[in-house]
Scaffold this motif. Sequence first.
Motif: not given
Length: 487
Positions: A48, A121, A123-124, A163, A404, A409
């Motif tokens: 993050t 990323e 599980r983001s 990212e 989101r 997430v």
Amino acid sequence: MTGVWARTIWPCATTAALLLAGCNASDTSPLGISIIDPSPVNNLDAATLAPAAEYLRAATSQGLVRLDSLGNIVPALAERWIVTDDGLSYIFRLRNARWENGDAVTSEHVAAALRRRLTIEARSAIGADTAEVRDIRAMTGRVIEIRLLAPQPDLLRILALPELGIRRNGRGTGPLVADRRQYWTLLTERVDDAIDPAMRPRVRPLQVRTESAARAIARFSLGEVSMVLGGRFEHLPYLSPASVPDNAVRADPVIGLFGLLVVNDKGFLGDPANREAIALAIDREGLMTPLGIGQWQTMTRIVPLGLDRYAPLAGDRWTDLPLAQRRDLARGRVARWREEHDAMPVLRIAMPTGPGSRIVFARIKRDLVTIGLEGRMVGADAPADLRLIDDVAHYRQPAWFLNRLACAVQPVCDKDGDVLLAQARRATDPAVRASRMAEAELSMTSANIYIPLGAPVRFSLVTRNVPGFAITADGWHALPDMVAIPR
């Protein structure tokens, strides 16, 4: 401060303190920039990224594409690309580029770096945005292909995120080079030997500081920096004591998620109707008034109205109910729960640090009291029942908003809506995709896992018409475009 959010054209500042930076676009001295981020030394490879790390990674580790100062997608490591007619394959031709140690950048390097970052990323929210990616292949020394399970119309904009900047062994390919000093980072342009020296643009370095909002705004007021990036709602009360003039505040017309996420579905919050009671009680129109925002866009839904090629299944909520009637309805639900459980619900609400945050929480707490609930403010990372989410949309499609809130997430989610969202992502027919998105939004809305409040607030401070700076729809301000000096 009301006029700040109504204005879109800004003259050069004229107060004595701000004249220190001047309005001379040909000045080659370092441009001082403060990024609001109180975190210590930033890790550019963290899962993050902190706000300053996002800017530094984007500046020193470009992706296949990047965003320019106006928010447009422009070439970066990829000099050109094509998208197949079915939208299932993106093929990029890499330009000649080198790592900091002089090694040539190959498609194998890029493919490996992208696969590695997408694993991080997984599980983001970015992982949800890229769930359609099936494979990333290095085809030749300078060609890379990204294959999709279903079309992702906004893939290029996603690939431009900090990212997804390409890094190898902790290093990027520019376009800027970072020299860490004791109190700041000096960013300079990497010299491209392929360009004739006579054709190279005139440039200046960027002197970038990472510091708290109070320090950054005070430094700006004293004329020690020409720009402050990363302003949010919780920082607004610092502007008046620092005597920052309205014409130095540049507000970005962003959209996104600004509201309360349910992160604990036990007790009172276990019932969707009780969660809706909180949404019913909040006076959105008055929430930002103490911060001087007179034209704040309030929200009662997850996905804003008016997005291209999207037809929601429901409009704004509770439009036929005045606030007093909404609170009467909510008060009844709270009273029934208290009778059944013989307890007073106390809600821990996680908020960011800052005076604006305390002011907004005071308004929320006041609203909760009107229906028989008690709110307690806790730190942003503390155990909580509700957590403020304040994210700007990277692309303006319903998928960004719903991703989101996906089960991969968030700790509390709507499983039925999540299934519909997954079906939407896998749909190859755009009409089916849009239809499933609308069904997913309706399901998540009914579950009340997210309490919308309004649009995020993003602003910068600028002393002059800095070349390369522009107000953008996503609140992002590309540092590489601030290096070049117009002839």
